[in-house]
Design an enzyme around this catalytic site. Sequence first.
Site, PDB file in Angstrom:
ATOM      1  N   VAL A 203       0.828  -1.208   0.000  1.00  0.00           N
ATOM      2  CA  VAL A 203       0.000   0.000   0.000  1.00  0.00           C
ATOM      3  C   VAL A 203       0.864   1.260   0.000  1.00  0.00           C
ATOM      4  CG1 VAL A 203      -1.617   1.340   1.421  1.00  0.00           C
ATOM      5  CG2 VAL A 203      -2.006  -1.090   1.051  1.00  0.00           C
TER       6      VAL A 203
ATOM      7  N   THR B  55      -5.410  -0.467   7.488  1.00  0.00           N
ATOM      8  CA  THR B  55      -6.731  -0.905   7.956  1.00  0.00           C
ATOM      9  C   THR B  55      -6.667  -1.045   9.477  1.00  0.00           C
ATOM     10  OG1 THR B  55      -7.016  -2.071   5.876  1.00  0.00           O
ATOM     11  CG2 THR B  55      -8.489  -2.700   7.694  1.00  0.00           C
TER      12      THR B  55
ATOM     13  N   PHE C 175      -8.462   0.835  -0.614  1.00  0.00           N
ATOM     14  CA  PHE C 175      -9.266  -0.237  -1.230  1.00  0.00           C
ATOM     15  C   PHE C 175      -8.554  -0.884  -2.419  1.00  0.00           C
ATOM     16  CE2 PHE C 175     -12.237   2.527   0.959  1.00  0.00           C
ATOM     17  CZ  PHE C 175     -13.049   1.626   1.632  1.00  0.00           C
TER      18      PHE C 175
ATOM     19  N   PHE D 175     -17.246 -11.253  -7.832  1.00  0.00           N
ATOM     20  CA  PHE D 175     -17.006 -12.058  -6.627  1.00  0.00           C
ATOM     21  C   PHE D 175     -18.028 -13.176  -6.473  1.00  0.00           C
ATOM     22  CE2 PHE D 175     -14.044  -8.822  -5.896  1.00  0.00           C
ATOM     23  CZ  PHE D 175     -13.132  -9.297  -4.970  1.00  0.00           C
TER      24      PHE D 175
ATOM     25  N   GLY E  18     -14.139 -21.696  -5.681  1.00  0.00           N
ATOM     26  CA  GLY E  18     -12.780 -22.203  -5.890  1.00  0.00           C
ATOM     27  C   GLY E  18     -12.190 -22.644  -4.570  1.00  0.00           C
TER      28      GLY E  18
ATOM     29  N   CYS F 204      -5.457  -9.234   3.370  1.00  0.00           N
ATOM     30  CA  CYS F 204      -6.589  -8.409   3.814  1.00  0.00           C
ATOM     31  C   CYS F 204      -7.823  -9.196   4.221  1.00  0.00           C
ATOM     32  CB  CYS F 204      -6.945  -7.411   2.721  1.00  0.00           C
ATOM     33  SG  CYS F 204      -5.659  -6.182   2.513  1.00  0.00           S
TER      34      CYS F 204
ATOM     35  N   LYS G 265      -3.284 -14.794  -5.374  1.00  0.00           N
ATOM     36  CA  LYS G 265      -4.092 -14.527  -6.567  1.00  0.00           C
ATOM     37  C   LYS G 265      -3.149 -14.172  -7.713  1.00  0.00           C
ATOM     38  CE  LYS G 265      -5.132  -9.627  -5.853  1.00  0.00           C
ATOM     39  NZ  LYS G 265      -6.183  -8.639  -5.796  1.00  0.00           N
TER      40      LYS G 265
ATOM     41  N   ARG H  69       0.947 -14.125   1.304  1.00  0.00           N
ATOM     42  CA  ARG H  69       0.316 -14.051   2.625  1.00  0.00           C
ATOM     43  C   ARG H  69      -1.060 -14.731   2.596  1.00  0.00           C
ATOM     44  NH1 ARG H  69       1.424  -7.797   4.083  1.00  0.00           N
ATOM     45  NH2 ARG H  69       1.040  -7.568   1.856  1.00  0.00           N
TER      46      ARG H  69
HETATM   47  P1  NAD Z   1       3.228  -4.611   4.102  1.00  0.00           P
HETATM   48  O1  NAD Z   1       3.508  -5.593   5.164  1.00  0.00           O
HETATM   49  O2  NAD Z   1       3.466  -4.964   2.673  1.00  0.00           O
HETATM   50  O3  NAD Z   1       4.046  -3.270   4.398  1.00  0.00           O
HETATM   51  C1  NAD Z   1       4.106  -2.661   5.631  1.00  0.00           C
HETATM   52  C2  NAD Z   1       5.438  -1.917   5.706  1.00  0.00           C
HETATM   53  O4  NAD Z   1       5.451  -1.095   6.880  1.00  0.00           O
HETATM   54  C3  NAD Z   1       6.652  -2.836   5.818  1.00  0.00           C
HETATM   55  O5  NAD Z   1       7.582  -2.520   4.800  1.00  0.00           O
HETATM   56  C4  NAD Z   1       7.221  -2.529   7.207  1.00  0.00           C
HETATM   57  O6  NAD Z   1       8.614  -2.658   7.279  1.00  0.00           O
HETATM   58  C5  NAD Z   1       6.782  -1.095   7.384  1.00  0.00           C
HETATM   59  N1  NAD Z   1       6.765  -0.602   8.770  1.00  0.00           N
HETATM   60  C6  NAD Z   1       6.358  -1.219   9.897  1.00  0.00           C
HETATM   61  N2  NAD Z   1       6.467  -0.398  10.946  1.00  0.00           N
HETATM   62  C7  NAD Z   1       6.945   0.770  10.489  1.00  0.00           C
HETATM   63  C8  NAD Z   1       7.253   2.024  11.076  1.00  0.00           C
HETATM   64  N3  NAD Z   1       7.090   2.238  12.386  1.00  0.00           N
HETATM   65  N4  NAD Z   1       7.733   3.008  10.296  1.00  0.00           N
HETATM   66  C9  NAD Z   1       7.903   2.828   8.974  1.00  0.00           C
HETATM   67  N5  NAD Z   1       7.621   1.670   8.338  1.00  0.00           N
HETATM   68  C10 NAD Z   1       7.143   0.656   9.095  1.00  0.00           C
HETATM   69  O7  NAD Z   1       1.700  -4.179   4.323  1.00  0.00           O
HETATM   70  P2  NAD Z   1       0.637  -3.750   3.197  1.00  0.00           P
HETATM   71  O8  NAD Z   1       0.138  -4.936   2.487  1.00  0.00           O
HETATM   72  O9  NAD Z   1       1.170  -2.597   2.446  1.00  0.00           O
HETATM   73  O10 NAD Z   1      -0.550  -3.246   4.151  1.00  0.00           O
HETATM   74  C11 NAD Z   1      -0.447  -2.062   4.901  1.00  0.00           C
HETATM   75  C12 NAD Z   1      -1.809  -1.759   5.494  1.00  0.00           C
HETATM   76  O11 NAD Z   1      -2.751  -1.508   4.440  1.00  0.00           O
HETATM   77  C13 NAD Z   1      -2.411  -2.883   6.313  1.00  0.00           C
HETATM   78  O12 NAD Z   1      -3.164  -2.340   7.369  1.00  0.00           O
HETATM   79  C14 NAD Z   1      -3.331  -3.573   5.329  1.00  0.00           C
HETATM   80  O13 NAD Z   1      -4.383  -4.238   5.967  1.00  0.00           O
HETATM   81  C15 NAD Z   1      -3.851  -2.411   4.523  1.00  0.00           C
HETATM   82  N6  NAD Z   1      -4.266  -2.740   3.149  1.00  0.00           N
HETATM   83  C16 NAD Z   1      -3.523  -3.593   2.395  1.00  0.00           C
HETATM   84  C17 NAD Z   1      -3.915  -3.864   1.089  1.00  0.00           C
HETATM   85  C18 NAD Z   1      -3.149  -4.840   0.239  1.00  0.00           C
HETATM   86  O14 NAD Z   1      -3.671  -5.234  -0.812  1.00  0.00           O
HETATM   87  N7  NAD Z   1      -1.940  -5.242   0.591  1.00  0.00           N
HETATM   88  C19 NAD Z   1      -5.066  -3.257   0.546  1.00  0.00           C
HETATM   89  C20 NAD Z   1      -5.772  -2.368   1.337  1.00  0.00           C
HETATM   90  C21 NAD Z   1      -5.356  -2.120   2.645  1.00  0.00           C
END
Ligand code: NAD
Length: 439
Positions: free
Chosen positions: A11, A122, A156, A256, A260, A267, A327, A334
């Site tokens: 994100v 989130t 999103f 959706f 499968g 998420c 996917k 994850r």
């Molecule tokens: P991710 O694990 O890929 O990335 C998180 C990053 O944050 C990591 O690189 C980590 O090292 C860094 N981090 C942790 N603590 C830190 C700090 N104190 N300072 C700076 N960096 C720090 O996570 P993601 O998939 O990008 O998800 C992030 C958030 O967004 C989550 O809450 C997730 O639920 C939400 N989200 C994810 C998606 C998705 O498709 N991946 C979609 C919508 C929302």
Amino acid sequence: MRISFFGTGYVGLVTAACFAELGNNVLACDIDESKIARLKQGEIPIYEPGLQEIVKRNFKEGRLKFTTDAAEAAKFGEVIFVAVGTPSNGDGSPDMKYIYSAVDAIGENLTGDKKIIILKSTVPVGTSAKVRQRIADQLAARGEKADFEVVSNPEFLKEGDAIADFTHPDRIVVGAEKDWAKDKIAELYQPITKPGHPIFFMDNASAEMAKYAANTFLAARISLMNQLAHIAEELGADIEEVRKTLAADQRIGRHFLYSGVGYGGSCFPKDVQALAATARRAGIDAALVEAIEKTNMNQRQRFAKKIIANLDGAKGRKIAVWGLAFKPKTDDMRQAPAKEIIEALLAAGASVSAYDPMAAAEAKKIFGDKISYAPDMYAALEGADALVVITEWAQFREPDFNKMAELLKAKIVFDGRNIYEPARMKELGFRYFGVGRKT
Ligand code: NAD
């Protein structure tokens, strides 16, 4: 605008790069030193279509910078995004330690300037209010004052389509109290909202809830389709025929609706469990929410059992697997259904030869040398007793069936995503098993 990011994961990196692409000056901070070092070398730590070019261009042109210095990032932005991970604790509740360590770094460095802290991760309903109080307490302890606002702006985006989701979102959700902050956020998103993509302003709690509601709703559709598929399979109906009739119903819609091996990723599983945990803590009987994840996990086990049963046991069998990522179009492993399915096959004594176009490196972190990784999709099939399709990458949809038949020791296909037609597979001489399909 000067924008800081805490977190450069799926994100944070996508959003930071896309805001830089719109002309903003962006400083992205991460605690992962190796990730930041790679980014500074122009290396993208994740696979996301189109991201590499945007990161490289904006880095080269000086609009996108990277740091591990939290104080520098906290001071830099007029607007500071928190996009760190919120992984699941054992009980389903999200682990908030990354959020609060980022928030504390921001609070420590607040000065008199107006700042907006945007929670993009989130987070449970009520988090913005807690963050607001936490920063106010920090300031009070130092005897300082600062005008700041905590905004909820859940993300999103879908991995694999993240850039398009940024530029063409179905909606932007913003929870905020202060008018000056709402105006600033409207200005920030103006290049996206101007062509017509809607932005909804609301209170923080509703914005936080909106994210959980969307993911729970989508996950529920998948689990419901999987339960219907199970019933169809037992009763001799074909879920694909049924699906077409549902998709034609405008009250239901066509998205959706695919059965499968179930959903995965960082998420849906985590967010559905988090909402269930929140409801439990509030003394609410959210039986429907609880059932979504349970159904999803059962689906993986049922599929593994189907494979083992139809091979008359897996001991000594070599099983080819196409697709490991949760996917297509991502390398993200994850909560990937491949994990439980492959583990069940290995536990039953099979050997697994897998191919995934992007996720092999991530999969190695999970399976190590317990499975083998084929260099291409056909190499995975050599001498295998069956093919199992777990992730519906586009290239698996129209394979060379003759080549498949030659390479496989036994012409058996377990299709965990219903990408093939049973009648065609039968014609081609394969024993075919889909999900909820007539075989
Ligand atoms: P991710 O694990 O890929 O990335 C998180 C990053 O944050 C990591 O690189 C980590 O090292 C860094 N981090 C942790 N603590 C830190 C700090 N104190 N300072 C700076 N960096 C720090 O996570 P993601 O998939 O990008 O998800 C992030 C958030 O967004 C989550 O809450 C997730 O639920 C939400 N989200 C994810 C998606 C998705 O498709 N991946 C979609 C919508 C929302």
